[in-house]
Scaffold this motif. Structure first.
Motif, mmCIF file in Angstrom:
data_model
loop_
_atom_site.group_PDB
_atom_site.id
_atom_site.type_symbol
_atom_site.label_atom_id
_atom_site.label_comp_id
_atom_site.label_asym_id
_atom_site.label_seq_id
_atom_site.Cartn_x
_atom_site.Cartn_y
_atom_site.Cartn_z
ATOM 1 N N VAL A 7 -22.863 -34.527 -17.772
ATOM 2 C CA VAL A 7 -22.404 -33.566 -18.773
ATOM 3 C C VAL A 7 -23.365 -33.611 -19.951
ATOM 4 N N GLY A 8 -23.969 -32.469 -20.287
ATOM 5 C CA GLY A 8 -24.934 -32.413 -21.370
ATOM 6 C C GLY A 8 -24.325 -31.845 -22.633
ATOM 7 N N SER A 9 -24.520 -32.537 -23.741
ATOM 8 C CA SER A 9 -24.041 -32.073 -25.036
ATOM 9 C C SER A 9 -25.189 -31.459 -25.818
ATOM 10 N N GLU A 10 -25.073 -30.166 -26.105
ATOM 11 C CA GLU A 10 -26.127 -29.457 -26.820
ATOM 12 C C GLU A 10 -26.319 -30.011 -28.225
ATOM 13 N N ARG A 11 -25.238 -30.307 -28.929
ATOM 14 C CA ARG A 11 -25.335 -30.687 -30.338
ATOM 15 C C ARG A 11 -25.508 -32.178 -30.550
ATOM 16 N N ALA A 12 -25.061 -32.998 -29.610
ATOM 17 C CA ALA A 12 -25.286 -34.436 -29.720
ATOM 18 C C ALA A 12 -26.601 -34.843 -29.073
ATOM 19 N N SER A 13 -27.226 -33.918 -28.339
ATOM 20 C CA SER A 13 -28.481 -34.199 -27.623
ATOM 21 C C SER A 13 -28.335 -35.459 -26.768
ATOM 22 N N LEU A 14 -27.325 -35.429 -25.929
ATOM 23 C CA LEU A 14 -26.959 -36.586 -25.128
ATOM 24 C C LEU A 14 -26.390 -36.102 -23.801
ATOM 25 N N VAL A 15 -26.593 -36.900 -22.746
ATOM 26 C CA VAL A 15 -26.023 -36.589 -21.436
ATOM 27 C C VAL A 15 -25.118 -37.741 -21.018
ATOM 28 N N GLY A 16 -23.868 -37.420 -20.712
ATOM 29 C CA GLY A 16 -22.942 -38.424 -20.201
ATOM 30 C C GLY A 16 -23.008 -38.467 -18.687
ATOM 31 N N VAL A 17 -23.062 -39.672 -18.140
ATOM 32 C CA VAL A 17 -23.104 -39.866 -16.687
ATOM 33 C C VAL A 17 -21.772 -40.462 -16.243
ATOM 34 N N TYR A 18 -21.124 -39.795 -15.293
ATOM 35 C CA TYR A 18 -19.810 -40.216 -14.809
ATOM 36 C C TYR A 18 -19.839 -40.355 -13.294
ATOM 37 N N GLN A 19 -19.014 -41.241 -12.784
ATOM 38 C CA GLN A 19 -18.820 -41.353 -11.333
ATOM 39 C C GLN A 19 -17.563 -40.589 -10.958
ATOM 40 N N ASP A 20 -17.693 -39.710 -9.975
ATOM 41 C CA ASP A 20 -16.542 -38.960 -9.488
ATOM 42 C C ASP A 20 -15.680 -39.890 -8.642
ATOM 43 N N THR A 21 -14.439 -40.057 -9.032
ATOM 44 C CA THR A 21 -13.524 -40.946 -8.311
ATOM 45 C C THR A 21 -12.504 -40.170 -7.498
ATOM 46 N N GLY A 22 -12.527 -38.835 -7.632
ATOM 47 C CA GLY A 22 -11.478 -38.035 -7.025
ATOM 48 C C GLY A 22 -10.327 -37.807 -7.974
ATOM 49 N N ALA A 23 -10.302 -38.593 -9.038
ATOM 50 C CA ALA A 23 -9.264 -38.440 -10.066
ATOM 51 C C ALA A 23 -9.969 -38.430 -11.420
ATOM 52 N N GLU A 24 -9.652 -39.398 -12.286
ATOM 53 C CA GLU A 24 -10.327 -39.468 -13.582
ATOM 54 C C GLU A 24 -11.741 -40.006 -13.404
#
Length: 733
Positions: free
Chosen positions: A360-377
């Motif tokens: 997920v890329g944040s335009e204003r924070a200039s940061l990308v969050g990396v997440y693992q898909d668990t099927g839920a949260e």
């Protein structure tokens, strides 16, 4: 706990200790940074505005392809060696490329050729990758935004936005003509212009049913297209083969608590946003039944997160402010525009080994969050530092790579250019962040950024203090840092107060412990903004107890480039405060700045002159001063970034040669000695571009040296804060 439970726990612990080691954790780290301006032709204006907006790759993953709207081109970057990207050139296009994808050996680019917002037009341009030649184009009958190729390569989806005019009636909808969805048959990478089908998506949303405002498209494995209608806060699912709408649903709204909602120069995560429409931008499929949207909230929004839906419209997960909290913990929160928060704009999905990852890329924070898909949260894994305004995100799992295209180009202002950044997933730990904070006991971010001065605790090795500058003028703060952790941890925050309220008219740039639990603070003045040049003494709670104004001998020659650091030498009646002035004042010879000395007991001012390196471009100045083991250590730097940066250095001045004279007369010039060139450290720290503001330096009780950079509060900055532990490598004698 029962005896049997204890025995089971001990048995499990022993078994775990005897078990073979697990596989090392995998993490992404940036391995290369490519300035888009390097792709400009040899005869081009090197200051011409460029951008990397949407990015894709050739099928072998060796060449990146990006859209450059302001320059009117499609650009190429050779990443055969991903650690050493090479300019691959540009193909100029008549119009503004808005998005690109690759089909076989061809680039398919959506191109905006509109005369105006009221007269939208555009085409699909086909570029041969091998020859870098334009081969064909298809009229699209409107202004394209996003393009996507189906997994089997048979269809291209194009979101025809027909973008609204934000200046017309404050951007209110409807603004006709409406956009739509185009489905283009593709064979061997070549689009069939005659076979284009138009899918009208008006009449579906409740906000402006006559003006669809399509934004982004994505395919799943079943050949279905997810289309976001951003301003209409709606999502449409279309079957590509039949060009029929399968389903559609509202993106809905969120209510957010404990968020910062005021642009007031202070962190205050106690606000509430009620029933905020998500207004999705990018969309990607997690599988054939689940899709994820980035809730940019570009129009009336500010929903600040991302959401996972079923294709029937069921909300399966809502991030709320959690991603925003991660950004704030890393000093990336854009307080200057927090009505909309961090504005997630881009999303990407990729399967790396056994892990399906969501970016997920944040335009204003200039940061990308990396997440693992668990099927839920989703499970948050790490945050990646990006250039300014990440727009395009690209997963290349076959090469264990991930790429960001960062659209903002501030070259005209002497700031960062647009960049493409390459990350590699491998065993090991993340190099970024280098400094971070945790949530407070109230479950909200501590709030920090713009670290502009650094000092060591006189008693405890690895315990440091920092201050934030005028970016947070309504909440000037002192931060406590535990530098023994990796990353370094901000463990506390003291707001500087005057009569119990946050002190106003401060621009804190330097800090030094006063030996009594409090601190000396240096504030850079600016008379035009009624900010005084001054030194302040605060107690352990941050309350101002003493203010030392500049004397009459100094003020007539002031500029806005005032104090940038402070330290102490001597003690008792012989205590002297030494403060560094950043740049020449009106009474300074060119290339010389003052180191001021003030004796609190005698209330006497004096000074020496410090000789600056010659600036070939921009300006040269001081950013910090700290005393240690008989010497003053001084940060000297230019105001340049990236490849143009030449001077980011630590010099020292022997206290034996530091003989300040009274103000108003001739001042002695000190002799300086180069201690360390910081450019190699800044380049290698996270493999980003060299930042401008190296502003903090100190040496702790154990002789370890530390450097911190000022991220300007993410204002015209990538938000990155570099915190360097140089160990004992700085010679102190």
């Amino acid at each position: 706990m029962s005896r049997s439970s204890i025995l089971l726990a001990l048995t499990a612990a022993l078994a775990a200790s005897a078990a073979p080691p697990a596989h090392a954790d995998q993490a992404f780290n940036r391995i290369a940074t490519f300035a888009v301006a390097e792709n400009l032709p040899a005869d081009a204006d090197k200051k011409a505005k460029t951008s990397a907006e949407i990015i894709t790759a050739t099928e072998d993953g060796n060449t990146l392809v990006y859209s450059d709207s302001p320059y009117g081109a499609v650009g190429f970057v050779d990443i055969t060696d991903p650690k050493a990207p090479k300019a691959g050139g540009l193909v100029k296009i008549d119009g503004e490329p808005t998005s690109v994808t690759v089909a076989g050996g061809k680039v398919l680019a959506g191109v905006n050729t509109s005369k105006s917002k009221a007269e939208p037009s555009g085409n699909l341009t086909v570029v041969d990758i091998a020859s870098k030649k334009i081969e064909a184009s298809c009229d699209l009958g409107g202004q394209p935004d996003s393009v996507a190729l189906s997994k089997d390569g048979k269809f291209l989806a194009v979101a025809i936005e027909n973008e609204r005019d934000e200046e017309l009636n404050e951007g209110a909808l409807p603004q006709l003509p409406s956009g739509n969805l185009k489905i283009v048959p593709v064979a061997a990478g070549v689009p069939d212009c005659a076979g284009i089908k138009t899918v009208e998506v008006t009449g579906l949303s409740e906000i402006a049913p006559d003006d669809a405002e399509p934004e982004f498209v994505a395919f799943n494995e079943a050949g279905e297209i997810a289309l976001t209608l951003q301003e209409n806060n709606h999502i449409v699912i279309v079957d590509a083969a039949t060009a029929k709408v399968v389903s559609h649903f509202s993106a809905g709204s969120v209510t957010l608590e404990n968020v910062d909602t005021k642009k007031d120069g202070a962190f205050n995560f106690s606000g509430k946003v009620e029933n905020q429409k998500r207004e999705p931008d990018a969309v990607k499929w997690l599988d054939n039944n689940r899709l994820v949207i980035a809730n940019e909230g570009d129009w009336k929004g500010g929903s600040r997160g991302f959401t996972i839906f079923s294709k029937k419209g069921e909300v399966l997960y809502e991030s709320g402010p959690s991603f925003e909290y991660e950004a704030a913990n890393l000093g990336h929160y854009p307080e200057h525009r927090n009505k909309k928060g961090i504005e997630p704009e881009g999303v990407e999905v990729g399967a790396y080994g056994d892990s399906k990852l969501l970016f997920v890329g944040s335009e204003r924070a200039s940061l990308v969050g990396v997440y693992q898909d668990t099927g839920a949260e989703p499970k948050f894994l790490q945050a990646l530092p990006s250039g300014i305004g990440p727009e395009g995100l690209l997963a290349i799992p076959a090469r264990n790579l991930f790429v960001t295209a960062n659209e903002t180009d501030l070259g005209e202002d002497g700031l960062a250019r647009s960049h493409v950044m390459v990350f590699e997933r491998a065993e090991g730990n993340p190099a970024y962040p280098m400094i971070a904070a945790d949530l407070t006991d109230k479950g909200v971010p501590l709030g920090w950024g713009a670290l502009s001065g650094l000092a060591a605790d006189p008693e405890t090795a690895g315990k440091l203090y920092a201050v934030s500058d005028s970016v947070y003028g309504n909440q000037p703060a002192i931060y406590t840092i535990d530098a023994t952790q990796t990353p370094a941890k901000i463990t506390g925050k003291i707001v500087v107060t005057r009569n119990g309220s946050p002190a106003q008219k401060l621009d804190l740039e330097g800090i030094a412990p006063d030996g009594k639990g409090g601190f000396w603070l240096a504030s850079e003045g600016n008379s035009e903004k009624l900010v005084p040049h001054a030194i302040y003494r605060v107690d352990e709670k941050g309350e101002i107890k003493q203010e030392i104004a500049f004397p009459a001998e100094l003020l007539p020659n002031e500029t806005r480039f005032g104090l940038e650091g402070i330290t102490t030498i001597g003690e008792g009646d012989d205590l002297t405060l030494v403060a560094a002035v950043q740049r020449e004042w009106k009474d300074d010879p060119k290339g010389q700045v003052k180191l001021l000395a003030y004796k609190p007991k005698a209330k006497e001012w004096s000074a020496v002159r410090y000789p600056l390196e010659k600036a070939e471009k921009g300006w040269m100045g001081l950013s910090e001063v700290t005393a240690h083991d008989g010497r003053l250590y001084i940060i000297e730097r230019d105001n340049l970034i990236g490849s143009e940066a030449k001077v980011k250095r630590v010099y020292s001045v022997a206290l034996d040669g530091f003989k300040p004279a009274k103000l108003g007369g001739e001042l002695p010039v000190v002799e300086k000695t180069l201690v360390r060139d910081l450019l190699p450290d800044l380049k290698s720290a996270t493999n980003g571009y060299v930042v401008d503001k190296v502003e903090g330096f100190t040496i702790d009780k154990r002789g370890n040296a530390y450097v911190v950079t000022d991220n300007d509060g993410v204002d015209d900055s990538s938000g990155e804060t570099l915190f360097l532990n140089l160990g004992n490598s700085v010679k102190t004698n």
